[in-house]
Design an enzyme around this catalytic site. Structure first.
Site, PDB file in Angstrom:
ATOM      1  N   HIS A   9      -2.407  -2.271  -3.455  1.00  0.00           N
ATOM      2  CA  HIS A   9      -1.934  -1.387  -2.380  1.00  0.00           C
ATOM      3  C   HIS A   9      -0.704  -0.600  -2.823  1.00  0.00           C
ATOM      4  O   HIS A   9       0.272  -1.192  -3.288  1.00  0.00           O
ATOM      5  CB  HIS A   9      -1.594  -2.259  -1.173  1.00  0.00           C
ATOM      6  CG  HIS A   9      -1.297  -1.512   0.083  1.00  0.00           C
ATOM      7  ND1 HIS A   9      -0.287  -1.879   0.940  1.00  0.00           N
ATOM      8  CD2 HIS A   9      -1.892  -0.438   0.653  1.00  0.00           C
ATOM      9  CE1 HIS A   9      -0.272  -1.069   1.979  1.00  0.00           C
ATOM     10  NE2 HIS A   9      -1.235  -0.175   1.840  1.00  0.00           N
TER      11      HIS A   9
ATOM     12  N   GLU B   5      -4.788   1.767  -4.687  1.00  0.00           N
ATOM     13  CA  GLU B   5      -4.747   2.627  -3.507  1.00  0.00           C
ATOM     14  C   GLU B   5      -3.409   3.338  -3.510  1.00  0.00           C
ATOM     15  O   GLU B   5      -2.377   2.750  -3.899  1.00  0.00           O
ATOM     16  CB  GLU B   5      -4.879   1.764  -2.237  1.00  0.00           C
ATOM     17  CG  GLU B   5      -4.952   2.555  -0.937  1.00  0.00           C
ATOM     18  CD  GLU B   5      -3.616   2.798  -0.234  1.00  0.00           C
ATOM     19  OE1 GLU B   5      -3.621   3.460   0.807  1.00  0.00           O
ATOM     20  OE2 GLU B   5      -2.561   2.319  -0.733  1.00  0.00           O
TER      21      GLU B   5
ATOM     22  N   ASP C 126      -1.153   6.887  -1.396  1.00  0.00           N
ATOM     23  CA  ASP C 126      -1.117   7.811  -0.255  1.00  0.00           C
ATOM     24  C   ASP C 126      -0.766   9.205  -0.758  1.00  0.00           C
ATOM     25  O   ASP C 126       0.269   9.374  -1.411  1.00  0.00           O
ATOM     26  CB  ASP C 126      -0.067   7.334   0.749  1.00  0.00           C
ATOM     27  CG  ASP C 126      -0.307   5.897   1.180  1.00  0.00           C
ATOM     28  OD1 ASP C 126      -1.324   5.642   1.827  1.00  0.00           O
ATOM     29  OD2 ASP C 126       0.521   5.028   0.829  1.00  0.00           O
TER      30      ASP C 126
ATOM     31  N   HIS D  57       4.042   7.746   1.263  1.00  0.00           N
ATOM     32  CA  HIS D  57       3.421   7.124   2.439  1.00  0.00           C
ATOM     33  C   HIS D  57       3.918   7.726   3.745  1.00  0.00           C
ATOM     34  O   HIS D  57       3.145   8.144   4.590  1.00  0.00           O
ATOM     35  CB  HIS D  57       3.684   5.617   2.425  1.00  0.00           C
ATOM     36  CG  HIS D  57       3.112   4.921   3.618  1.00  0.00           C
ATOM     37  ND1 HIS D  57       3.785   4.818   4.829  1.00  0.00           N
ATOM     38  CD2 HIS D  57       1.914   4.327   3.816  1.00  0.00           C
ATOM     39  CE1 HIS D  57       3.025   4.180   5.697  1.00  0.00           C
ATOM     40  NE2 HIS D  57       1.890   3.874   5.116  1.00  0.00           N
TER      41      HIS D  57
ATOM     42  N   GLU E 279      -5.787   7.751  -0.518  1.00  0.00           N
ATOM     43  CA  GLU E 279      -5.721   7.863   0.942  1.00  0.00           C
ATOM     44  C   GLU E 279      -5.070   9.204   1.284  1.00  0.00           C
ATOM     45  O   GLU E 279      -3.905   9.446   0.933  1.00  0.00           O
ATOM     46  CB  GLU E 279      -4.931   6.715   1.568  1.00  0.00           C
ATOM     47  CG  GLU E 279      -4.946   6.867   3.087  1.00  0.00           C
ATOM     48  CD  GLU E 279      -4.017   5.934   3.847  1.00  0.00           C
ATOM     49  OE1 GLU E 279      -3.599   4.891   3.303  1.00  0.00           O
ATOM     50  OE2 GLU E 279      -3.716   6.280   5.005  1.00  0.00           O
TER      51      GLU E 279
HETATM   52  O1  G3P Z   1      -5.552   2.597   2.679  1.00  0.00           O
HETATM   53  C1  G3P Z   1      -5.274   1.368   3.263  1.00  0.00           C
HETATM   54  C2  G3P Z   1      -3.857   1.274   3.746  1.00  0.00           C
HETATM   55  O2  G3P Z   1      -2.993   1.821   2.794  1.00  0.00           O
HETATM   56  C3  G3P Z   1      -3.665   1.971   5.051  1.00  0.00           C
HETATM   57  O3  G3P Z   1      -2.413   1.762   5.609  1.00  0.00           O
HETATM   58  O4  G3P Z   1      -0.162   2.531   6.208  1.00  0.00           O
HETATM   59  O5  G3P Z   1      -0.494   1.229   4.128  1.00  0.00           O
HETATM   60  O6  G3P Z   1      -1.286   3.570   4.265  1.00  0.00           O
HETATM   61  P1  G3P Z   1      -1.027   2.307   5.019  1.00  0.00           P
HETATM   62 MG    MG Z   2      -2.288   3.775   2.332  1.00  0.00          MG
END
Ligand code: G3P
Ligand code: MG
Length: 262
Positions: free
Chosen positions: A16, A43, A45, A58, A126
């Site tokens: 993450h 993953e 953002d 993020h 994302e």
């Molecule tokens: O993509 C999964 C997760 O990252 C979604 O939540 O807020 O951590 O971007 P967040």
């Molecule tokens: Mg995310």
């Protein structure tokens, strides 16, 4: 009659924001730390700078994860999307985390592509638009992803909570795989994912149960989950047959010891 699911090229374990919390999130340093723990998929953002450069961040603002407040000066916006990449690329996105990462820059999507492609790592982008720029972000991120990963063996998986952003990505580069992110089972989620021609649903882990898994599988979609940080949570999801687990705890879960999803 359920549709058959397509082959799934991505590993089960996904780090993450690059490395969870062991390094400054959404930086290349985080990807490197994640990789050093055996992770092969990340993953992150992605949003747009003022001049349309996709980069990793993020939050809407730069405050939490950079030195923007001191660097940009009083009175200037701290919204990431309010600044051109020439300004953003000068910020320190590492010192907030720890001195070991001082000076670490924000990562452009181009830099992520160079790193991931050179190492044959997989990525889940994302799409995290600055509010008001949902469609533009979906379109531009998809266009850049298609170009940056052209001829790559496995393309990036594009995901978003934002349906208009995914629609724009679909319109711009329909061949790139898409996933609908869900933090709640809002009315019509499965139909929305179908009409976006999604290959996967990425749910808050609490939303997966035998019924929701069956609904996704019945629509030929893979099942992924965020943010899985406890061994008991991971085991419950593995027992349900979840295809992808997005975790902060790269120090806890060892992907090399986990069989890949088929
Ligand atoms: O993509 C999964 C997760 O990252 C979604 O939540 O807020 O951590 O971007 P967040
Ligand atoms: Mg995310």
């Amino acid at each position: 009659m359920p549709h058959p699911v397509k082959p799934w090229p991505y590993p089960r374990w996904i780090a993450h924001r690059g490395a969870g919390q062991l390094a400054p999130e959404n930086t290349l340093a985080a990807f490197r730390v994640g990789a050093s723990h055996g992770y092969r998929m990340f993953e992150c953002d992605v949003k747009l700078s003022l001049d349309g450069v996709p980069f990793l961040l993020h939050d809407d603002t730069l405050v939490r994860t950079s030195n923007a407040q001191e660097q940009l000066g009083a009175g200037l916006s701290t919204v990431g999307g309010d600044h051109p990449w020439a300004t953003l690329s000068q910020l320190d996105a590492g010192s907030w985390h720890s001195r070991a990462f001082a000076g670490e820059p924000l990562a452009s999507l181009a830099a992520v592509a160079r790193f991931c492609r050179a190492n044959a790592y997989f990525v889940n982008l994302e799409i995290k638009p600055t509010p008001g720029l949902e469609r533009q972000t979906g379109q531009v991120v998809a266009e850049h992803a298609a170009r940056l990963w052209a001829d790559a063996g496995v393309p990036p998986l594009l995901s978003s909570f934002d349906v208009p952003a995914l629609e724009a990505a679909q319109g711009a580069q329909p061949q790139l795989p898409r996933a609908l992110l869900l933090d709640a089972l809002w009315s019509g989620w499965l139909e929305a994912a179908r009409s976006l021609d999604c290959v996967a649903i990425v749910c808050d882990q609490l939303l997966w149960d035998p019924s929701t898994v069956a609904q996704a599988r019945g629509a030929a979609m893979r099942t992924l989950s965020y943010t899985v940080n406890e061994p008991a949570q991971a085991q419950r999801l593995i027992d349900l047959g979840i295809d992808g687990l997005i975790t902060d705890r790269i120090d806890c879960f060892a992907p090399a010891r986990q069989p890949p999803a088929n």
